[in-house]
Design a protein around this motif. Sequence first.
Motif, PDB file in Angstrom:
ATOM      1  N   LYS A 235       2.514  21.729 -29.585  1.00 27.74           N
ATOM      2  CA  LYS A 235       2.493  20.593 -30.501  1.00 27.74           C
ATOM      3  C   LYS A 235       3.195  20.908 -31.816  1.00 27.74           C
ATOM      4  O   LYS A 235       3.291  22.068 -32.227  1.00 27.74           O
ATOM      5  CB  LYS A 235       1.048  20.179 -30.776  1.00 27.74           C
ATOM      6  N   SER A 236       3.600  19.841 -32.480  1.00 33.12           N
ATOM      7  CA  SER A 236       4.205  19.997 -33.803  1.00 33.12           C
ATOM      8  C   SER A 236       3.116  20.225 -34.839  1.00 33.12           C
ATOM      9  O   SER A 236       1.927  19.955 -34.596  1.00 33.12           O
ATOM     10  CB  SER A 236       5.000  18.742 -34.172  1.00 33.12           C
ATOM     11  N   ARG A 237       3.513  20.676 -36.011  1.00 31.48           N
ATOM     12  CA  ARG A 237       2.541  20.887 -37.083  1.00 31.48           C
ATOM     13  C   ARG A 237       1.883  19.555 -37.467  1.00 31.48           C
ATOM     14  O   ARG A 237       0.679  19.506 -37.730  1.00 31.48           O
ATOM     15  CB  ARG A 237       3.242  21.511 -38.305  1.00 31.48           C
ATOM     16  N   ALA A 238       2.638  18.501 -37.466  1.00 34.15           N
ATOM     17  CA  ALA A 238       2.066  17.202 -37.818  1.00 34.15           C
ATOM     18  C   ALA A 238       1.000  16.779 -36.809  1.00 34.15           C
ATOM     19  O   ALA A 238      -0.052  16.235 -37.172  1.00 34.15           O
ATOM     20  CB  ALA A 238       3.169  16.148 -37.892  1.00 34.15           C
ATOM     21  N   GLN A 239       1.278  17.031 -35.521  1.00 33.33           N
ATOM     22  CA  GLN A 239       0.283  16.695 -34.499  1.00 33.33           C
ATOM     23  C   GLN A 239      -0.974  17.537 -34.650  1.00 33.33           C
ATOM     24  O   GLN A 239      -2.095  17.032 -34.507  1.00 33.33           O
ATOM     25  CB  GLN A 239       0.893  16.895 -33.108  1.00 33.33           C
ATOM     26  N   LEU A 240      -0.786  18.806 -34.943  1.00 31.39           N
ATOM     27  CA  LEU A 240      -1.945  19.689 -35.142  1.00 31.39           C
ATOM     28  C   LEU A 240      -2.758  19.244 -36.343  1.00 31.39           C
ATOM     29  O   LEU A 240      -3.995  19.209 -36.302  1.00 31.39           O
ATOM     30  CB  LEU A 240      -1.471  21.130 -35.331  1.00 31.39           C
ATOM     31  N   ASP A 241      -2.093  18.905 -37.411  1.00 32.12           N
ATOM     32  CA  ASP A 241      -2.788  18.443 -38.610  1.00 32.12           C
ATOM     33  C   ASP A 241      -3.581  17.171 -38.334  1.00 32.12           C
ATOM     34  O   ASP A 241      -4.705  17.002 -38.800  1.00 32.12           O
ATOM     35  CB  ASP A 241      -1.784  18.175 -39.740  1.00 32.12           C
ATOM     36  N   SER A 242      -3.000  16.303 -37.560  1.00 34.54           N
ATOM     37  CA  SER A 242      -3.626  15.011 -37.316  1.00 34.54           C
ATOM     38  C   SER A 242      -4.854  15.120 -36.418  1.00 34.54           C
ATOM     39  O   SER A 242      -5.832  14.402 -36.605  1.00 34.54           O
ATOM     40  CB  SER A 242      -2.605  14.062 -36.681  1.00 34.54           C
ATOM     41  N   LEU A 243      -4.812  16.037 -35.465  1.00 34.46           N
ATOM     42  CA  LEU A 243      -5.886  16.074 -34.467  1.00 34.46           C
ATOM     43  C   LEU A 243      -6.652  17.398 -34.476  1.00 34.46           C
ATOM     44  O   LEU A 243      -7.814  17.458 -34.885  1.00 34.46           O
ATOM     45  CB  LEU A 243      -5.303  15.817 -33.074  1.00 34.46           C
ATOM     46  N   GLU A 244      -6.038  18.465 -34.023  1.00 37.50           N
ATOM     47  CA  GLU A 244      -6.757  19.722 -33.810  1.00 37.50           C
ATOM     48  C   GLU A 244      -7.396  20.269 -35.078  1.00 37.50           C
ATOM     49  O   GLU A 244      -8.537  20.764 -35.054  1.00 37.50           O
ATOM     50  CB  GLU A 244      -5.814  20.781 -33.215  1.00 37.50           C
ATOM     51  N   LEU A 245      -6.695  20.200 -36.179  1.00 36.70           N
ATOM     52  CA  LEU A 245      -7.207  20.805 -37.411  1.00 36.70           C
ATOM     53  C   LEU A 245      -8.213  19.924 -38.136  1.00 36.70           C
ATOM     54  O   LEU A 245      -8.926  20.410 -39.022  1.00 36.70           O
ATOM     55  CB  LEU A 245      -6.038  21.133 -38.355  1.00 36.70           C
ATOM     56  N   TYR A 246      -8.284  18.662 -37.759  1.00 35.91           N
ATOM     57  CA  TYR A 246      -9.144  17.733 -38.495  1.00 35.91           C
ATOM     58  C   TYR A 246     -10.609  18.181 -38.540  1.00 35.91           C
ATOM     59  O   TYR A 246     -11.206  18.269 -39.620  1.00 35.91           O
ATOM     60  CB  TYR A 246      -9.028  16.325 -37.904  1.00 35.91           C
ATOM     61  N   PRO A 247     -11.262  18.480 -37.406  1.00 33.73           N
ATOM     62  CA  PRO A 247     -12.659  18.891 -37.490  1.00 33.73           C
ATOM     63  C   PRO A 247     -12.855  20.180 -38.290  1.00 33.73           C
ATOM     64  O   PRO A 247     -13.834  20.305 -39.038  1.00 33.73           O
ATOM     65  CB  PRO A 247     -13.060  19.083 -36.026  1.00 33.73           C
ATOM     66  N   PHE A 248     -11.936  21.131 -38.126  1.00 28.81           N
ATOM     67  CA  PHE A 248     -12.072  22.389 -38.868  1.00 28.81           C
ATOM     68  C   PHE A 248     -12.020  22.122 -40.371  1.00 28.81           C
ATOM     69  O   PHE A 248     -12.838  22.656 -41.132  1.00 28.81           O
ATOM     70  CB  PHE A 248     -10.959  23.358 -38.468  1.00 28.81           C
ATOM     71  N   ARG A 249     -11.066  21.327 -40.782  1.00 28.03           N
ATOM     72  CA  ARG A 249     -10.908  21.050 -42.209  1.00 28.03           C
ATOM     73  C   ARG A 249     -12.180  20.393 -42.779  1.00 28.03           C
ATOM     74  O   ARG A 249     -12.678  20.793 -43.836  1.00 28.03           O
ATOM     75  CB  ARG A 249      -9.696  20.139 -42.429  1.00 28.03           C
ATOM     76  N   GLN A 250     -12.714  19.419 -42.055  1.00 20.41           N
ATOM     77  CA  GLN A 250     -13.892  18.711 -42.558  1.00 20.41           C
ATOM     78  C   GLN A 250     -15.121  19.614 -42.607  1.00 20.41           C
ATOM     79  O   GLN A 250     -15.892  19.587 -43.570  1.00 20.41           O
ATOM     80  CB  GLN A 250     -14.186  17.491 -41.657  1.00 20.41           C
ATOM     81  N   LEU A 251     -15.311  20.421 -41.590  1.00 19.98           N
ATOM     82  CA  LEU A 251     -16.512  21.266 -41.554  1.00 19.98           C
ATOM     83  C   LEU A 251     -16.398  22.459 -42.490  1.00 19.98           C
ATOM     84  O   LEU A 251     -17.405  22.936 -43.028  1.00 19.98           O
ATOM     85  CB  LEU A 251     -16.807  21.722 -40.116  1.00 19.98           C
ATOM     86  N   ILE A 252     -15.185  22.936 -42.681  1.00 21.95           N
ATOM     87  CA  ILE A 252     -14.993  23.999 -43.677  1.00 21.95           C
ATOM     88  C   ILE A 252     -15.366  23.474 -45.054  1.00 21.95           C
ATOM     89  O   ILE A 252     -16.091  24.121 -45.819  1.00 21.95           O
ATOM     90  CB  ILE A 252     -13.533  24.499 -43.640  1.00 21.95           C
ATOM     91  N   ASN A 253     -14.929  22.283 -45.358  1.00 26.16           N
ATOM     92  CA  ASN A 253     -15.265  21.694 -46.653  1.00 26.16           C
ATOM     93  C   ASN A 253     -16.732  21.355 -46.782  1.00 26.16           C
ATOM     94  O   ASN A 253     -17.239  21.170 -47.896  1.00 26.16           O
ATOM     95  CB  ASN A 253     -14.410  20.448 -46.904  1.00 26.16           C
ATOM     96  N   ALA A 254     -17.427  21.270 -45.657  1.00 22.71           N
ATOM     97  CA  ALA A 254     -18.864  20.991 -45.673  1.00 22.71           C
ATOM     98  C   ALA A 254     -19.698  22.261 -45.731  1.00 22.71           C
ATOM     99  O   ALA A 254     -20.930  22.186 -45.683  1.00 22.71           O
ATOM    100  CB  ALA A 254     -19.252  20.179 -44.438  1.00 22.71           C
ATOM    101  N   GLY A 255     -19.034  23.431 -45.830  1.00 24.57           N
ATOM    102  CA  GLY A 255     -19.789  24.658 -46.009  1.00 24.57           C
ATOM    103  C   GLY A 255     -19.952  25.521 -44.787  1.00 24.57           C
ATOM    104  O   GLY A 255     -20.923  26.294 -44.700  1.00 24.57           O
ATOM    105  N   ALA A 256     -19.048  25.444 -43.840  1.00 23.53           N
ATOM    106  CA  ALA A 256     -19.144  26.273 -42.638  1.00 23.53           C
ATOM    107  C   ALA A 256     -19.230  27.742 -43.005  1.00 23.53           C
ATOM    108  O   ALA A 256     -18.485  28.234 -43.859  1.00 23.53           O
ATOM    109  CB  ALA A 256     -17.941  26.025 -41.733  1.00 23.53           C
ATOM    110  N   ALA A 257     -20.141  28.443 -42.331  1.00 24.55           N
ATOM    111  CA  ALA A 257     -20.328  29.869 -42.614  1.00 24.55           C
ATOM    112  C   ALA A 257     -19.251  30.719 -41.962  1.00 24.55           C
ATOM    113  O   ALA A 257     -18.852  31.749 -42.498  1.00 24.55           O
ATOM    114  CB  ALA A 257     -21.707  30.319 -42.141  1.00 24.55           C
ATOM    115  N   GLY A 258     -18.802  30.297 -40.767  1.00 22.93           N
ATOM    116  CA  GLY A 258     -17.845  31.111 -40.050  1.00 22.93           C
ATOM    117  C   GLY A 258     -16.875  30.281 -39.248  1.00 22.93           C
ATOM    118  O   GLY A 258     -17.113  29.113 -38.951  1.00 22.93           O
ATOM    119  N   VAL A 259     -15.745  30.912 -38.915  1.00 24.25           N
ATOM    120  CA  VAL A 259     -14.740  30.296 -38.047  1.00 24.25           C
ATOM    121  C   VAL A 259     -14.281  31.366 -37.072  1.00 24.25           C
ATOM    122  O   VAL A 259     -14.010  32.502 -37.470  1.00 24.25           O
ATOM    123  CB  VAL A 259     -13.537  29.762 -38.850  1.00 24.25           C
TER     124      VAL A 259
END
Length: 1001
Positions: A235-259
């Motif tokens: 996938k392109s970076r734009a596709q990754l940003d739009s879909l795959e990275l979305y949950p990680f970004r939101q949960l990281i900002n919500a205080g995720a302890a680990g990835v």
Amino acid sequence: MPFCRSILFGIVSVLIFSTAFAQTTTPTFLQLNARQNCWVDSIFTNMSPDDRIAQLIMVAGYSNRKPAYEDSLLTLVRTNKLGGVVMFQGGPVRQARLTNRLQAISPVPLLIAMDAEWGIAMRLDSTVRYPYQMTLGAMQGNDTLLYQMGKNLAWQARRLGMHVNFAPTVDVNNNPNNPVINFRSFGEDKYAVTRKALAYMRGMQDNQLLTSLKHFPGHGDTGTDSHYDLPLIGKSRAQLDSLELYPFRQLINAGAAGVMVAHLSIPALDTTRNRPSTLSPAIVTNLLKNELGFKGLVFSDAMNMKGVTKFYASGQADELGIEAGMDVLEFTENVPAALAQIKLAVSLGRISQASLDERCLKVLRAKAWVGLDQYKPIVLDNLVSDLNPPKDDLLNRKLTEASLTVLKNEGGLLPLQRLDTLRIASVAIESDKITAFQQMAGNYTQVDHFKLTSKTPDSTLAAIRDSLKNYNLILVDVHLNNIRPTAKYGMQPRTAALVSELVATKKAVVTVFGNPYVLDKLTFPMDTAQPSRSIEQARAIVMPYQLTNYTEELSAQLIFGAIGASGKLPVTVNQRFRLGDGVQVQPNGRMKYTIPEEAGVDGRFLTQQIDSLVNVGITEQAFPGCVVQLAKDGKVIFRKAYGTHTYDASLGAEPKPTQVDDLFDMASVTKVSTSTPALMRLVDEGKFNLNGKMVDYLPFLKKSNKADLVWRDVLTHQARLKASIAFWTDTKNPDGSWKPKTFKFEESGRYPIEITDSLYEFRKYPTTIFEQLRDSPLNPKKEYVYSDLSFMLYPQVVKRLTGENFEDYLKTTFYQPLGASTLTFNPLRFYMRNQIPPTEYDSLFRKTLVWGHVHDETAAMLDGVSGHAGLFGTANDLMKVYEMYRQKGSYGGQRFISTKTVEEFTRYQFPELGNRRGLAFDKPSFKYSGNAPQSATKASYGHSGFTGTFVWVDPDPAYNLTYVFLSNRVYPNRSHNKIITLNTRTNIVEALYQATKRGIQ
């Protein structure tokens, strides 16, 4: 303390340093108190540089291997002073012992981690297994349950000495053929995945369990399993940003302890050929840490997976992972090589000691946050029971129920209505035994069960195919024991053919216990040669997503209306079954089968109390066995059989263990289970007047002393009728022989009425009984005297007013629509004798063990059919009648009796006269006498039976209970009356009153 403060200042400086994209909410494990910070400082200061590197290594641990393995693991951890262990297969007690041994030899307490995405049972036996994430993805608006799941799992983890759960999976599964994520994902909707993962994560982290989002930067869109190869994400970076990275970004900002970082090749993020993301500075440091601003723990996926080892040797891969920015390497295969390579990289300047120190401090802070600064060994006592509390059984039920999805419901077929119109067969596909689904379906009505597998011989299949022609509804439960696409989800070609054949009958309700993607293997395009064989031709389709006892039992309860359905498909299967599909189904009020905790009752307390009461009764020979069934709020929360049919085999019946589906002689409970509902229905129809006279409906009483007796007085036992008449004594001569035209020992046309297997009554003798009843004297005073006599006459009343025989009327009007198929007179017509506990050895009249025939002598002489005695059935089916009463005359979406009439019959009629009776029903005495539970409210009612039976309903909102107790206390003779002196029957339901007051402790 000044030293601690100086170190603390340095720590805070590290924490507040961030880029513009820093994690919005700082992980809670970085927010330590002073005591914890001092512990971190103390440990860190006393570590050598090599020790600090070792804190970043986690090795695998197994508790199901031999002592030599455990010794080698202990040596590895102690020698290298490692930071943690990732636990895999074993059992809770074995793992706890191993963990205690490991902690005892570790200079710094170890972080114990586990992949427990769907609970500790993902790795250990004898522990709680929650539904898969894709199952949970079907839930709508139930994120509080996911939070509770995380909370409960965190408690279990702490009890087991575990600190890190490599969960939740936040991959968006948009590739149906994904071999490694698939059912581990919440689905293909990034917003739903994010919302559900956040609730699950918070439940764990709020309760002191470290989490790890996985598999960064997104493993959902691949057909390759990184355990066996290096997947390529094109996938392109734009596709990754739009879909795959979305949950990680939101949960990281919500205080995720680990990835957790996956082993993926993603050219859009790192163009280095065959470099897995775990070893990529561009992905780990630049993207995750810098761009997304993640400040928590970065874990590698297992370093023994082919996704990394295919192109990088052990040791080298570990060093490159640390160099890429990993905080913790999981499942390092060669620890000495890994440590050596990392040290070499430090000496060569490829990895700075300062960065290693920062990562080590982060690990130590995590250890302090989970309580390792005050480490205590795991207590082994009661470990297994502690890890399996009722609250998790209840949570599993709630999660499963909220996930059930109905994908088709032709004509609103579900929940099933009018059971009396249905001839139901259940066919289990790919099961060689009766399934939990089939057993639960059988609780609701008569269901005939069949089993088919891919190996079923053609001759057997042909016989079943022929048998199924006799049914107008077929419940097809498809049992798939594999949920992985690589195994075709467990769907064999012949399995699909069997399902296709059954749906082609247009009589099938199909429940698929498996991965939702399997639906594609059961869907055929409408332009094919056999479009009628597509699963779409089923009348209804239920998708429970996986095969467990919970999904089986609750799917059956959904079909019959005890529960509803609100689930939606979390993925798109094909053009027919798409993301978000799901039909709402509302429950119809049939009984739900669950655990006491769902009704707010302490199940352990209730069980202990009932077990104790029953066991005393059996020990004291108050009864050889019994069945106890209790319901609260329409939920059956206790259902258990005790003891045996007999004490021994001396009278010809074996002491067979009592079963919950045994048929008992109801004795006088017959009165309120046959005559009473019939009269209530006739009152509703305006055919029976409670204030009328007996002669109004029984003309043969004309000119008798009973002609003018008022039915309301009769039904409340104050009409001056004699308590009973021993009609059988008139059939004997002084020498003990039978009088003419009474009984013979052989059946014939003149003597067709079977009293026992070898005693038959003259065909016209029942008329003699009614004549004797008609001519019997009345008591001199109008007062409460419990009497059987009028109830012997109600079959005639029903026949006269409806034109139907009493038994036929009851079955067609009540029992069959209720699904109470075992309620019957003369049960040997339909059931094996060994399903029926015997009652009494009758040494006076019948001279034999009464077994399968009615115990009451008069009922026996009335061909086994009477309104006062003679009814047989199971506790479960009898309870349906009383649930109908509790629901004010309705059950299963059908009204049987009006609310007004139920309330009239179940209220005190003449309390001013000191008469405690309702109309036919018993009610609590005005001063406690033991006839009812001590806590029974004035709204409650019920009845007892001479053979040791008892029913009770309390519709008061505080209790809302229904109770059935069945026993054969008159075995071997009626002198066994300890059930009365012990007050067993009412004390059992009193336990439910007390457990309700107690609530869940």
